[in-house]
Write an enzyme that holds these catalytic residues in place. Structure first.
Site, mmCIF file in Angstrom:
data_model
loop_
_atom_site.group_PDB
_atom_site.id
_atom_site.type_symbol
_atom_site.label_atom_id
_atom_site.label_comp_id
_atom_site.label_asym_id
_atom_site.label_seq_id
_atom_site.Cartn_x
_atom_site.Cartn_y
_atom_site.Cartn_z
ATOM 1 N N HIS A 297 0.841 -1.212 0.000
ATOM 2 C CA HIS A 297 0.000 0.000 0.000
ATOM 3 C C HIS A 297 0.871 1.255 0.000
ATOM 4 C CE1 HIS A 297 -3.983 -1.875 0.564
ATOM 5 N NE2 HIS A 297 -3.340 -2.779 1.295
ATOM 6 N N ASP B 237 -0.610 -5.300 5.788
ATOM 7 C CA ASP B 237 -1.582 -6.160 5.122
ATOM 8 C C ASP B 237 -1.406 -6.132 3.607
ATOM 9 O OD1 ASP B 237 -2.423 -3.434 5.088
ATOM 10 O OD2 ASP B 237 -4.412 -4.084 4.448
ATOM 11 N N GLU B 238 -1.934 -7.131 2.962
ATOM 12 C CA GLU B 238 -2.080 -7.196 1.507
ATOM 13 C C GLU B 238 -0.787 -6.854 0.763
ATOM 14 O OE1 GLU B 238 -6.820 -6.287 0.991
ATOM 15 O OE2 GLU B 238 -5.490 -4.560 1.202
ATOM 16 N N ALA B 239 0.328 -7.326 1.274
ATOM 17 C CA ALA B 239 1.615 -7.128 0.600
ATOM 18 C C ALA B 239 1.824 -8.284 -0.385
ATOM 19 C CB ALA B 239 2.737 -7.048 1.625
#
Length: 542
Positions: A278, A341-343
């Site tokens: 992100h 998160d969401e890496a």
């Protein structure tokens, strides 16, 4: 419907809502609307969040033109009293002077010996001619003031004089929160919201006894906080948002003003600097942070998982240190949230390398780590870390077990499952705003679960509380925020504050419906969910 025994604090409420027998919940109300007008005196404890203990009795207290608010010689208590007076003066038309006089008829008092009330609990005693609010701390008095507001007629929230009696039912409320952490998250990265708009959201959450505001300040679409040592983050990275809007950012002075404003409501601001994914807005601002050093174009879409910092560059850690040092210095609270998160484009080895080096930077600068629960998968949380679980009911048992392992090793857990607590999920298939990747989240679904038992294997002692995140991919105005937060935000507040034994959807939805009068008085653009029996004449403002 399921029948359950009511907690003592609910006996009065059960009677008021028409229970069929003492201690047993009545059948759920049908679709019929509530009365169009409020009663002159709201039954004691018929508020949100539901108080821990209610003992009704006696005639009501009446706020009058002669009312004075008495406080001790204590700046924190005076600040709470002045805030209460400022809220009540426009609608009542009363002067409501704040005085250092224990003989005043509305008294806020500190009792350092009231250990059972903890840091945020309070006792409210209401009787003819005298209303006394007692707490061990100013924070407890502030939480009690929100009860005073909700016990008064909803018209007290209006900004113009109203002709009516201002009464609070007689009796005693003794109230303490179930969990120490009751957070609301606002995403200002996907769409930017001004200082005044964030202050308005702080006011919303304060009414329901939230005590933390998690600000999601950075993402692929925009960087929203000025960092003196890295000026391009706002010169370049703040100029975009979802859909190609102008973006924006907070100067350090504006951020400190938000922190001060929240602190006056006894709300701790938790800034989030999302790492190592992100991070596209940061990479656009400083191309040397990419692994190949190539310049990138700004991003205004809503897909996730494509950006990452470069684990093999020392510049990554110098950048993280600069940002975390400055954000820690600006933030008096305990935590800095580092995302995690969401890496999806970061390998597990690189993820561990980066988080193992970034977490100590947070502690070096005097803060505790807070992170999304993916930190428990490919890395090890720092000692004292607070882990925020955002998975779904259907999230794999293996992923949930990683969170449980971290909890058993000493990490605290904040529970915010996306398919129950995410306020940006659509209410149903026809909701025009919001997303549905986690499914639709009805008002009942957002309320009917228990944070203490939601994650198998997590010790109850490790659960610090609950958070209500509001992501803004599809939300660009304050009215959008209100529509998605209300009516779900109050229910998540009740999950964090009220005893589990006293909560029941069939009675809660009636209390929730009664809140419509207050939301109208406050000018909220709330969503009229068909699940809730709203007052017949209560309509959201156009």
């Amino acid at each position: 419907m399921r029948r359950r025994l009511l907690a003592p604090a609910l006996l009065l409420l059960a009677t008021a809502l028409g229970c069929t027998e003492a201690g047993t919940a009545a059948p759920a109300p049908g679709p019929a609307a509530l009365p169009a007008t409020e009663p002159e005196v709201r039954p004691l404890g018929r508020i949100i969040p539901l108080p821990a203990s209610v003992r009704p009795g006696g005639a009501p207290y009446t706020l009058t033109a002669a009312t004075r608010i008495g406080v001790p010689d204590h700046p924190g208590v005076r600040a709470v009293a002045e805030r209460l007076a400022a809220r009540l003066r426009p609608a009542t038309g009363f002067r409501l002077p704040v005085v250092t006089d224990p003989a005043a008829d509305l008294v806020l008092r500190l009792d350092p010996a009231a250990g059972a009330l903890g840091d945020e609990g309070y006792e409210l005693r209401s009787a003819p001619g005298r209303l006394t609010l007692t707490a061990r701390t100013p924070a407890g008095l502030f939480r009690g003031v929100q009860t005073v507001r909700q016990q008064l007629p909803a018209a007290v929230e209006r900004d113009t004089a109203q002709r009516r009696a201002w009464k609070i039912a007689g009796g005693t409320v003794t109230d303490v929160p179930r969990f120490p952490y009751r957070g609301a998250m606002l995403d200002v990265a996907r769409h930017f919201f001004t200082v005044e708009e964030v202050k308005a959201y702080i006011d919303r959450i304060a009414l329901y006894k939230y005590n933390a505001l998690h600000l999601h300040l950075t993402d692929d679409q925009g960087w929203r906080i000025a960092i003196g040592s890295r000026p391009k983050l706002t010169e370049v990275g703040a100029a975009t948002e979802v859909g190609g809007g102008p973006g924006g950012f907070y100067t350090q002075e504006q951020y400190k003003e938000l922190v001060r404003y929240a602190a006056a409501a006894h709300i701790e601001v938790i800034p989030e600097i999302d790492l190592p994914g992100h991070t596209h807005a940061a990479l656009v601002s400083y191309p040397e942070l990419t692994c190949d050093g190539k310049a990138l174009k700004p991003y205004t879409g809503i897909e996730v998982g494509f950006s990452t910092l470069c684990a093999g560059k020392e510049e990554t850690y110098a950048f993280a240190d600069d940002v975390l040092r400055e954000i820690a210095a600006l933030t008096p609270g305990r935590y800095v949230h580092i995302g995690g998160d969401e890496a999806k484009s970061t390998s597990p080895a690189d993820y561990r390398t980066m988080t193992d080096r970034i977490q100590p930077l947070v502690t070096r600068h005097g803060k505790q780590v807070m992170a999304w629960h993916q930190l428990t998968g490919d890395a090890t949380p720092a000692p004292g870390a607070l882990i925020q679980y955002w998975g779904l009911d259907r999230t794999t048992a293996e992923e949930k077990e990683k969170v449980a392992e971290a909890a058993r090793a000493g990490a605290g857990i904040v529970v915010s499952p996306a398919d129950r607590a995410y306020l940006d999920m659509k209410y149903d298939e026809d909701t025009p705003l919001g997303l549905r990747w986690a499914g639709t989240v009805s008002v009942e679904r957002s309320y009917d679960w228990d944070p203490a038992t939601y994650l198998p294997g997590v010790p109850r002692s490790a659960v610090r509380g609950v958070e209500a995140p509001l992501w803004t991919e599809t939300l660009s105005t304050p009215e959008h925020l209100d529509t998605m937060a209300f009516p779900r935000l109050p229910g998540l507040a009740e999950l964090g504050w009220s005893p589990a034994a006293g909560r029941d959807w069939s009675t809660y939805k009636v209390r929730l419906g009664e809140q419509a009068h207050r939301w109208d008085a406050l000018g909220l653009s709330w969503y009229r969910s068909p699940e809730v029996p709203w007052p017949a004449a209560a309509e959201p403002p156009a």
